[in-house]
Structures are given as structure tokens and as C-alpha cells.
Design an enzyme around this catalytic site. Structure first.
Site, PDB file in Angstrom:
ATOM      1  CB  CYS A   1     -62.541  10.893  13.167  1.00 29.46           C
ATOM      2  SG  CYS A   1     -61.913  11.559  11.645  1.00 29.46           S
ATOM      3  CD  GLU A   2     -64.638   6.480  17.691  1.00 32.93           C
ATOM      4  OE1 GLU A   2     -64.271   5.920  18.747  1.00 32.93           O
ATOM      5  OE2 GLU A   2     -65.773   6.442  17.251  1.00 32.93           O
TER       6      GLU A   2
END
Ligand code: LLP
Length: 467
Positions: free
Chosen positions: A395-396
Site C-alpha cells: 500500500c504505497e
């Protein structure tokens, strides 16, 4: 599976000002020898194989993502480094594999069998080496903040050398050694003041950083004075490590020049001739076709010549030279295999190819702006090149595996992507970010696979979490 071509988008020069990606290679299916493990090739089916193991069979056995190591290539590189030194006493090998690049018990055994020494820099690395019955006298123990417990363990194991990195540590080790009535061989790590041409985070010999004793500030000479005062410490030499992924040997020249100057100063001040000089690791490998590393023989010949010349200048006997390559042994024999999950063409920009791993199994792209080569591994393709970014599933948006690459425009979910030169500092720096399960490490050789480190499981995660 249908393989509709994705729009390739505009040419790279339009979308990447400054040209951070070069023109597409002539043949997207080719595997450039210097970047890939020596046994990597395309089978007749078009799929890639390593160590005689076709990737689809590999994945059927071990799944993805997975680290694959070409064992024969790893061993050949280790042998080449040793052979470059010519004659030496096998009890005191001149090449210590830097285990931080990647260590498992299996790899420690390869290193032992090939006759290497091993550089360890933590209690954990020491524990793995000892658990593999690696001969303790061929270990060098590093670290800028070794704990008392780590020093005790090193002393009790009888490691070959401990590299001292601070004034506190000199006194700490002397006290622990005296208590145990042992006299460990020690080296003093010096900072030679070289600006190595590499990423700031992996350069280690400029003045403003945490490692070693500065030469120019006189701290190195003072460290030597203090070590020599301790009866319990047997000072055998000087250690310098200037950084990593270095191609330009001028940094090593300066390091050798300054280190030999210190050896001469020690002789003049104390009448002591230190017999050893360790110039550390740091030799670069080819991550892309643009990198051109020298081979081990030339590097060692160059280092020996520099040290001999410097010693001649000072009228010093030439010390025993040692080096600590990590990446240059383990990097190229390793690849990572991923499965493609989604393909997102962004009109006018590039196509995002998401794989089933990411920054948890390779943090180097995010951390050092590292560049990588990758290839469609499960098949060949005649589709036109597509400007792609291979990204992970974390999640980046910085979760990038290969920032700029050309892949065939028909890459689709279910394809396998291989990333080259991930044998060093990928598994060893892997994390459980997003509770990702760290991939297995599997060696391949003569058509067979061998699991060195198994894949983590959710049970492993839950075993640490006490609820
Ligand atoms: N010796 C010492 C004392 C070291 O500190 C290192 C690496 C080596 C040898 C081996 O260096 P090599 O030959 O592998 O370059 N995580 C970074 C690299 C950090 C290396 C730290 N010390 C990376 O992924 O590029």
C-alpha cells in the site's frame, strides 16, 4: 489466455524527461549474460530456465514470489575470487564472503566448502554461520555497536577476527577477553575519507558517518594506541570498507594508500609491524546493460599492485591482503520470480505491471533508487516493446520493483516476470510489511531444486503475535 496488446504509449523520451530509461533493447526475449545467472537461458518452449530448471516447473514446485539461486554460478564466483589471490594458506582464506548480502545455513556450507572466510556483523549472522558448523577461525566479526552478548558469543566461539569500531568497544572487548583468559585477534576499522561514487546510504568511508575511526582526525592512530595497551587484544591489522556497488577502483587506491600510510605510522610510533590489511567489499555488479564490472582477477591484481607499491614506498613488508565481497559473489546468481496479477496501461504515461511481491522482498528500488533488469520469463513474445513499471502489491506508490523497463506489450495476468541480480540484499533486507509472507530461497542446479529457506506462512506471523 487472450493476449491483447496494450497501447505502448508515447516514446520514452516524451514521458521521462532526462531520459531515465534507454531505448528498448533490440530483442526483448534475450537474456544478457552479464546481468543474469550464468545458467539462465531460454528453453525451446520459450520459457526461461535457471540451473536447468524451467521456470514453470520451478513455480509449480515452489510458487511465487520466490528467490532462485544458481548454485553453480555462486560457487564459481566464490572460486574465482579465491583463485585471483593465487597461493594462500587455506586456514586463512584471503576472501571473506560478506554474509549480509544473503546467508542461510545452506549458503554458509557452500562458503565453507569453497574455502571462503565469512564476514558476519550481527549475533544473528554469527548464529547462522555457527549453526552451519562454519569454521569459526575463518569468521570476521563486524559491527559499529556490537553488544556485550554478541562479543561474548564471538569470543566463546573463537571467531578468527573481531573488527573494532569504537573506543567503548576496545575497552569492552579487552575486559571480556581478560575475564575469559583469551586473546582475540582484532583489527581496527578506519575511515579513510574517500567519497565513494555510490548512493549516500551505502558509502562508508567519508568522514561524516557512523563507521570506523577517522584517519584524518587522528582517531585511528589513537584507537591503535589504545588497543596496543591492552594485553588481552592481539592487534593483527587494519580494516577499511569504502562502500558498495563501486566500479571505479580509484577509491580503493586512495584507501590502500592511506591505510598503508597508517601501517607505516604504527611501525614508526610503536615499532610494530601489523601483518594484515583488509580492504573490505563493495565491488559493483551489472544490474543493467549499462554497468560494466571488472572481473575478480583484475580487481585483485589491481589491489595487490597498489598495496605493494605503497608498501615499497614506505619500506614496509607487504601485509596479507584480504577482501570481503558480498554482492560480487551472491548478487548475479540470484533472481526473483513473480507472477503478474494486474496490468494497467495509463494512457500517455506507461503501463503498470503489478506482481505478487514488491518492496517487502526488494526494498532496494525504494531505498536506493536501485535499477534492475527484468524479463518476461514464462514465454517469449514477439509483441512490440511497452514502457512499463513493475510494481508490487503493497500500500504505497513507492512500492516499485523495476522503475523503468520495456516489456512485451502483451504481458498479461498469469505471466511470470524474472528480475535479475537479486541474490544480494533482497532476501536479507526483506520485511513483513503489510504482513507479507517472505518468499522462499531455492537453489537450482543440474535440473534440480533445493529449498534453502522456506516460504513464511501465516502461522509464522501468528506465532510471534501473542494475542
Ligand atoms: N565488508 C563490510 C565491512 C561491509 O560493511 C560490507 C557491506 C561488505 C563488506 C560487503 O559489501 P558488498 O561487496 O556486498 O558491496 N544494502 C546495501 C548494501 C549495504 C552494504 C553494507 N556493507 C545494498 O543493498 O546495496
Amino acid at each position: 489466455m487472450s493476449r491483447a496488446a496494450h497501447p505502448a504509449g508515447p516514446r520514452y523520451a516524451d514521458v521521462l524527461p532526462g531520459g531515465s530509461v534507454s531505448a528498448p533493447p533490440a530483442d526483448l526475449n534475450a537474456l544478457e549474460a552479464k546481468v543474469w545467472p550464468s545458467s539462465a537461458r531460454r528453453e525451446e518452449s520459450g520459457e526461461m530456465s535457471v540451473g536447468g530448471v524451467p521456470v514453470r516447473r520451478f513455480v509449480a514446485e515452489h510458487g511465487t514470489p520466490a528467490y532462485v539461486i544458481d548454485e553453480a554460478d555462486w560457487r564459481t564466483r566464490a572460486r574465482a575470487w579465491l583463485a585471483a589471490f593465487g597461493d594462500y594458506d587455506p586456514a586463512e582464506p584471503p576472501v571473506h564472503y560478506a554474509s549480509k548480502a544473503f546467508l542461510s545455513r545452506g549458503v554458509a556450507r557452500w562458503a565453507a566448502e569453497e574455502g571462503l572466510g565469512l564476514d558476519v556483523c550481527s549475533g544473528g549472522e554469527l548464529a547462522i554461520a555457527l549453526a552451519a558448523d562454519f569454521p569459526a577461525h575463518r569468521l570476521t566479526f563486524h559491527g559499529n555497536n556490537k553488544s556485550r552478548a554478541e562479543l561474548v558469543r564471538a569470543l566463546d566461539a573463537g571467531v578468527g577476527r573481531i573488527v573494532l569500531d569504537s573506543f567503548e568497544e576496545i575497552d569492552r572487548l579487552a575486559e571480556l577477553a581478560a575475564e575469559r583468559r583469551v586473546r582475540p585477534r582484532v583489527m581496527v576499522r578506519i575511515t579513510v575519507g574517500v567519497e565513494a561514487h555510490t548512493h549516500e546510504f551505502i558509502a562508508t568511508a567519508h568522514e561524516d558517518q557512523k563507521f570506523g575511526f577517522s584517519l584524518s582526525g587522528g582517531l585511528a592512530a589513537e584507537a591503535v594506541r589504545r588497543v596496543l595497551k591492552h594485553e588481552a587484544l592481539d592487534l593483527v591489522g587494519i580494516h577499511s570498507h569504502i562502500g558498495s556497488q563501486i566500479f571505479d577502483t580509484s577509491g580503493f587506491e586512495v584507501a590502500a594508500h592511506r591505510a598503508v600510510g597508517l601501517l607505516a605510522g604504527i611501525r614508526d610510533e610503536h615499532g610494530v609491524r601489523l601483518p594484515e590489511l583488509d580492504l573490505g567489499g563493495g565491488l559493483g555488479i551489472a544490474y543493467t546493460s549499462e554497468d560494466d564490472p571488472a572481473d575478480a582477477f583484475d580487481i585483485v591484481a589491481g589491489l595487490k599492485a597498489i598495496v605493494a607499491r605503497e608498501c615499497f614506498g614506505y619500506g614496509l613488508a607487504v601485509p596479507r591482503l584480504t577482501v570481503e565481497p558480498g554482492r560480487a559473489i551472491a548478487g548475479t546468481p540470484g533472481i526473483t520470480l513473480y507472477e503478474v496479477g494486474t496490468v494497467k496501461p495509463l494512457d500517455g504515461l506507461r503501463t503498470y505491471v503489478s506482481v505478487d511481491g514488491g518492496m517487502s522482498d526488494n526494498i532496494r528500488t525504494a531505498l536506493y533508487d536501485a535499477v534492475y533488469t527484468c524479463a518476461l520469463a514464462s514465454r517469449t513474445s514477439e509483441a512490440p516493446p511497452m514502457l512499463a513499471r513493475v510494481v508490487g502489491k503493497h500500500c504505497e506508490s513507492g512500492d516499485i520493483v523495476v522503475r523503468d523497463t520495456w516489456l512485451p506489450a502483451d504481458v498479461a495476468a498469469g505471466d511470470l516476470i524474472a528480475v535479475a541480480a537479486t541474490g544480494a540484499y533482497c532476501r536479507s533486507m526483506a520485511s513483513n510489511y503489510n504482513h507479507a509472507l517472505r518468499p522462499p530461497v531455492v537453489s537450482v542446479r543440474d535440473g534440480a531444486t533445493r529449498l534453502l529457506v522456506r516460504r513464511e506462512t501465516e502461522e509464522d506471523l501468528l506465532a510471534l503475535d501473542l494475542g
